[in-house]
Design an enzyme around this catalytic site. Structure first.
Site, PDB file in Angstrom:
ATOM      1  N   ARG A  18     -50.609 -98.095 -55.913  1.00  0.00           N
ATOM      2  CA  ARG A  18     -50.646 -99.461 -56.454  1.00  0.00           C
ATOM      3  C   ARG A  18     -51.485 -99.537 -57.722  1.00  0.00           C
ATOM      4  NH1 ARG A  18     -51.385-102.186 -50.686  1.00  0.00           N
ATOM      5  NH2 ARG A  18     -53.013-100.627 -50.725  1.00  0.00           N
ATOM      6  N   LYS A  48     -45.279 -92.806 -38.866  1.00  0.00           N
ATOM      7  CA  LYS A  48     -44.675 -92.932 -37.511  1.00  0.00           C
ATOM      8  C   LYS A  48     -44.064 -94.302 -37.284  1.00  0.00           C
ATOM      9  CE  LYS A  48     -49.310 -93.378 -37.377  1.00  0.00           C
ATOM     10  NZ  LYS A  48     -50.331 -92.549 -37.980  1.00  0.00           N
ATOM     11  N   GLU A  64     -43.688 -84.028 -39.499  1.00  0.00           N
ATOM     12  CA  GLU A  64     -44.728 -83.409 -38.655  1.00  0.00           C
ATOM     13  C   GLU A  64     -46.023 -84.214 -38.659  1.00  0.00           C
ATOM     14  OE1 GLU A  64     -45.841 -81.641 -35.971  1.00  0.00           O
ATOM     15  OE2 GLU A  64     -44.536 -80.072 -36.750  1.00  0.00           O
ATOM     16  N   GLY A 100     -65.223 -96.481 -39.608  1.00  0.00           N
ATOM     17  CA  GLY A 100     -63.950 -96.558 -40.346  1.00  0.00           C
ATOM     18  C   GLY A 100     -62.785 -95.948 -39.595  1.00  0.00           C
ATOM     19  N   GLU A 123     -57.600 -98.859 -37.588  1.00  0.00           N
ATOM     20  CA  GLU A 123     -56.598 -99.328 -38.554  1.00  0.00           C
ATOM     21  C   GLU A 123     -56.981-100.747 -38.994  1.00  0.00           C
ATOM     22  OE1 GLU A 123     -53.505 -97.975 -39.417  1.00  0.00           O
ATOM     23  OE2 GLU A 123     -53.251 -96.335 -37.993  1.00  0.00           O
ATOM     24  N   LYS A 172     -45.668 -92.646 -31.696  1.00  0.00           N
ATOM     25  CA  LYS A 172     -45.610 -91.175 -31.687  1.00  0.00           C
ATOM     26  C   LYS A 172     -44.863 -90.678 -30.448  1.00  0.00           C
ATOM     27  CE  LYS A 172     -50.020 -91.127 -34.096  1.00  0.00           C
ATOM     28  NZ  LYS A 172     -51.476 -91.081 -33.935  1.00  0.00           N
TER      29      LYS A 172
HETATM   30  N1  LIG Z   1     -55.148 -91.299 -42.483  1.00  0.00           N
HETATM   31  C1  LIG Z   1     -54.774 -90.477 -41.511  1.00  0.00           C
HETATM   32  O1  LIG Z   1     -55.587 -89.753 -40.927  1.00  0.00           O
HETATM   33  C2  LIG Z   1     -53.329 -90.417 -41.101  1.00  0.00           C
HETATM   34  C3  LIG Z   1     -52.961 -89.563 -40.054  1.00  0.00           C
HETATM   35  C4  LIG Z   1     -51.612 -89.453 -39.700  1.00  0.00           C
HETATM   36  C5  LIG Z   1     -50.670 -90.222 -40.344  1.00  0.00           C
HETATM   37  N2  LIG Z   1     -51.077 -91.080 -41.338  1.00  0.00           N
HETATM   38  C6  LIG Z   1     -50.043 -91.870 -42.008  1.00  0.00           C
HETATM   39  O2  LIG Z   1     -49.999 -91.504 -43.369  1.00  0.00           O
HETATM   40  C7  LIG Z   1     -49.623 -92.632 -44.165  1.00  0.00           C
HETATM   41  C8  LIG Z   1     -50.685 -92.876 -45.228  1.00  0.00           C
HETATM   42  O3  LIG Z   1     -51.926 -93.099 -44.589  1.00  0.00           O
HETATM   43  P1  LIG Z   1     -53.315 -93.120 -45.405  1.00  0.00           P
HETATM   44  O4  LIG Z   1     -54.384 -93.135 -44.379  1.00  0.00           O
HETATM   45  O5  LIG Z   1     -53.320 -92.079 -46.448  1.00  0.00           O
HETATM   46  O6  LIG Z   1     -53.233 -94.568 -46.073  1.00  0.00           O
HETATM   47  P2  LIG Z   1     -54.169 -95.180 -47.225  1.00  0.00           P
HETATM   48  O7  LIG Z   1     -55.394 -94.376 -47.391  1.00  0.00           O
HETATM   49  O8  LIG Z   1     -54.262 -96.634 -46.944  1.00  0.00           O
HETATM   50  O9  LIG Z   1     -53.278 -94.969 -48.548  1.00  0.00           O
HETATM   51  C9  LIG Z   1     -52.089 -95.678 -48.774  1.00  0.00           C
HETATM   52  C10 LIG Z   1     -51.653 -95.386 -50.196  1.00  0.00           C
HETATM   53  O10 LIG Z   1     -50.397 -96.021 -50.419  1.00  0.00           O
HETATM   54  C11 LIG Z   1     -50.449 -96.686 -51.648  1.00  0.00           C
HETATM   55  N3  LIG Z   1     -49.555 -97.843 -51.612  1.00  0.00           N
HETATM   56  C12 LIG Z   1     -49.543 -98.861 -50.734  1.00  0.00           C
HETATM   57  N4  LIG Z   1     -48.568 -99.739 -51.046  1.00  0.00           N
HETATM   58  C13 LIG Z   1     -47.967 -99.256 -52.148  1.00  0.00           C
HETATM   59  C14 LIG Z   1     -46.917 -99.706 -52.971  1.00  0.00           C
HETATM   60  N5  LIG Z   1     -46.295-100.848 -52.722  1.00  0.00           N
HETATM   61  N6  LIG Z   1     -46.557 -98.939 -54.018  1.00  0.00           N
HETATM   62  C15 LIG Z   1     -47.180 -97.778 -54.301  1.00  0.00           C
HETATM   63  N7  LIG Z   1     -48.198 -97.302 -53.546  1.00  0.00           N
HETATM   64  C16 LIG Z   1     -48.575 -98.035 -52.500  1.00  0.00           C
HETATM   65  C17 LIG Z   1     -51.898 -97.121 -51.837  1.00  0.00           C
HETATM   66  O11 LIG Z   1     -52.162 -97.330 -53.207  1.00  0.00           O
HETATM   67  P3  LIG Z   1     -53.631 -97.742 -53.737  1.00  0.00           P
HETATM   68  O12 LIG Z   1     -54.514 -96.564 -53.408  1.00  0.00           O
HETATM   69  O13 LIG Z   1     -53.461 -97.900 -55.207  1.00  0.00           O
HETATM   70  O14 LIG Z   1     -54.018 -98.982 -53.021  1.00  0.00           O
HETATM   71  C18 LIG Z   1     -52.619 -95.903 -51.263  1.00  0.00           C
HETATM   72  O15 LIG Z   1     -52.802 -94.928 -52.254  1.00  0.00           O
HETATM   73  C19 LIG Z   1     -49.429 -93.791 -43.172  1.00  0.00           C
HETATM   74  O16 LIG Z   1     -48.077 -93.851 -42.788  1.00  0.00           O
HETATM   75  C20 LIG Z   1     -50.279 -93.363 -41.972  1.00  0.00           C
HETATM   76  O17 LIG Z   1     -49.835 -93.917 -40.764  1.00  0.00           O
HETATM   77  C21 LIG Z   1     -52.366 -91.190 -41.724  1.00  0.00           C
END
Ligand SMILES: NC(=O)c1ccc[n+]([C@@H]2O[C@H](COP(=O)([O-])OP(=O)(O)OC[C@H]3O[C@@H](n4cnc5c(N)ncnc54)[C@H](OP(=O)(O)O)[C@@H]3O)[C@@H](O)[C@H]2O)c1
Length: 428
Positions: A46, A107, A131, A189, A192, A207
């Site tokens: 974003r 997921k 995965e 932190g 969610e 999942k």
């Molecule tokens: N975190 C984990 O440990 C983990 C584990 C397993 C699976 N996941 C999955 O992985 C995915 C990402 O998780 P995350 O923890 O990395 O999330 P996050 O830290 O909240 O990052 C989300 C990213 O998506 C970008 N974004 C959101 N809306 C957007 C849009 N409309 N256009 C372009 N970019 C957009 C955000 O941009 P900005 O940075 O500019 O705001 C941010 O960089 C999710 O599906 C989550 O369920 C995460």
């Protein structure tokens, strides 16, 4: 010269920056292992101005993830934004329509739209790999889809939400109430933005429904998961369970029975000495049972930058090598609509109740259980000062419906103080 595999990464948060770091740090390793360079062509998030702690200047930038998905210089669209609809869905659909492979950690997207996306991928000759969407760094999708392809899967179980496991283990190890452990997890932190996704068991149920689809060749049936979160688990239950040799886990179980597909995500008692019982903190564990392989236990980090990005890159490496597998392990058109069944598989149950401290009260409870055809395996009554007697009962195997009948007649005896707590004891 081999052609590089060019990635378009949408989402530069925890997971997205982790993927960028691995590509930058392990470019040589990836090229050596897959036989071709893996490069990042362009990225999207974003806020273009945000410092994300990684070098991004050499990559193209798109404000719109759909535009990223359609770029000619992107071979694989890596969706790491999250959300079951909105830009994640739109961009994934755009990538597939353009015939590009998709790797995602999302997921929620697949639990709700997995069938339609798998069909769209096949129609376009593209692949979807996910995965990282199940149990973070644990290679469980690969194990189930590929390594266990020669097995009839008899059961899939797992502790797949690290935040819930953290809260439950902190309640036990530090004697915290649920609210105090929840506040601690929040402060770290771990939760969610909508905590109900974690503590309500929704994220873990997403999942489980994905694993069940692969295991049983069925369409993803997230809505059919019987779900109960951990919000009602008390410190009394954690202590009482420990006293009887058990620990309480938010456990997912999927199994195909004569009645249909049972999928449940609920707080359960598991033996303290079992691998699931020994799982501490934010760690995840998935147990797969196959008729030929027997029981396989996979344990590891279920979330976090490194583990989740590692799983994403495993999928990317497969695509670079030309390994292509159907989304849920078999062609989407052959996935059957599951017949959802409520859990009827008999199990022992843990019952905790408070009884009025008067003669014959316990006998009435035993009679209510006996009349429902439920026998008692163990019973414990604790010393007490208040006018109510705390009682714990572990039943022999029974069905949930027989247990419900017994709980109704127990209520009629008028010796109970408040409703009893009833938790399933899973045979693990
Ligand atoms: N975190 C984990 O440990 C983990 C584990 C397993 C699976 N996941 C999955 O992985 C995915 C990402 O998780 P995350 O923890 O990395 O999330 P996050 O830290 O909240 O990052 C989300 C990213 O998506 C970008 N974004 C959101 N809306 C957007 C849009 N409309 N256009 C372009 N970019 C957009 C955000 O941009 P900005 O940075 O500019 O705001 C941010 O960089 C999710 O599906 C989550 O369920 C995460």
């Amino acid at each position: 010269m081999t052609t590089p595999l060019r990635l378009g990464i949408a989402g530069l948060g925890t997971v997205g920056t982790g993927v960028v770091r691995i590509v930058q740090r392990h470019g040589d390793l990836l090229a050596a292992r897959t036989g071709r360079p893996v490069e990042i062509a362009a990225v999207s998030a974003r806020d273009r101005t945000k410092d994300r702690g990684v070098r991004l200047t050499s990559y193209g930038w798109e404000d719109d993830p759909v535009a990223l998905a359609r770029r000619d210089d992107v071979d694989v669209f890596v969706e790491l934004m999250g959300g079951s609809d909105g830009p994640a869905k739109a961009a994934t659909e755009a990538a597939l329509a353009a015939g590009k492979d998709v790797v995602t950690a999302n997921k929620a997207l697949l639990a709700l739209h997995g069938q339609a996306l798998a069909e769209a991928a096949e129609a376009a000759g593209a692949a979807i790999r996910f995965e990282a969407a199940v149990a973070g760094g644990i290679p469980v999708v690969k194990a189930l889809t590929e390594a266990l392809a020669g097995n009839e899967i008899t059961r899939v179980m797992g502790v797949m939400n690290g935040t819930c496991n953290y809260i439950l283990t902190r309640m036990e190890s530090a004697g915290l109430t649920y609210d105090a452990a929840f506040a601690e997890a929040d402060g770290l932190g771990y939760l969610e933005a909508d905590p109900e996704l974690d503590v309500g068991g929704i994220d873990a149920a997403h999942k489980l429904s994905l694993l069940a689809a692969i295991a049983y060749g069925t369409r993803v049936a997230f809505d059919a998961v019987e779900r109960e979160g951990i919000g009602a688990v008390t410190i009394e239950d954690i202590r009482a369970a420990a006293d009887m040799g058990f620990r309480i886990k938010l456990l997912g179980v999927a199994q195909l029975t004569g009645r249909g597909l049972e999928q449940r995500m609920s707080p359960c008692l598991v033996p303290a000495a079992s691998p699931l019982g020994q799982l501490e903190g934010g760690t995840n564990m998935v147990v797969l049972e196959g008729d030929a392989a027997g029981q396989i236990v996979l344990r590891g980090a279920g979330a976090g930058e490194g583990p989740t990005a590692s799983a994403v890159m495993g999928d990317v490496a497969d695509l670079a090598r030309g390994v292509r597998v159907s989304t849920f392990g078999q062609p989407a058109a052959t996935l059957t609509a599951p017949q959802p069944a409520l859990s009827t598989t008999p199990a022992p149950f843990y019952l905790r109740m408070r009884l009025q401290d008067k003669p014959g009260a316990l006998a009435k409870i035993a009679t209510a259980l006996g009349e429902a055809g439920i026998s008692i395996d163990r019973m414990r009554q604790y010393g007490h000062t208040e006018p109510e007697a705390p009682v714990l009962i572990v039943t022999h195997k029974t069905t949930r419906s027989d247990l419900e009948a017994a709980l109704t007649s127990m209520a009629d005896t008028r010796v109970l103080v408040g409703p009893p707590v009833a938790l399933r004891i899973e045979d693990v």
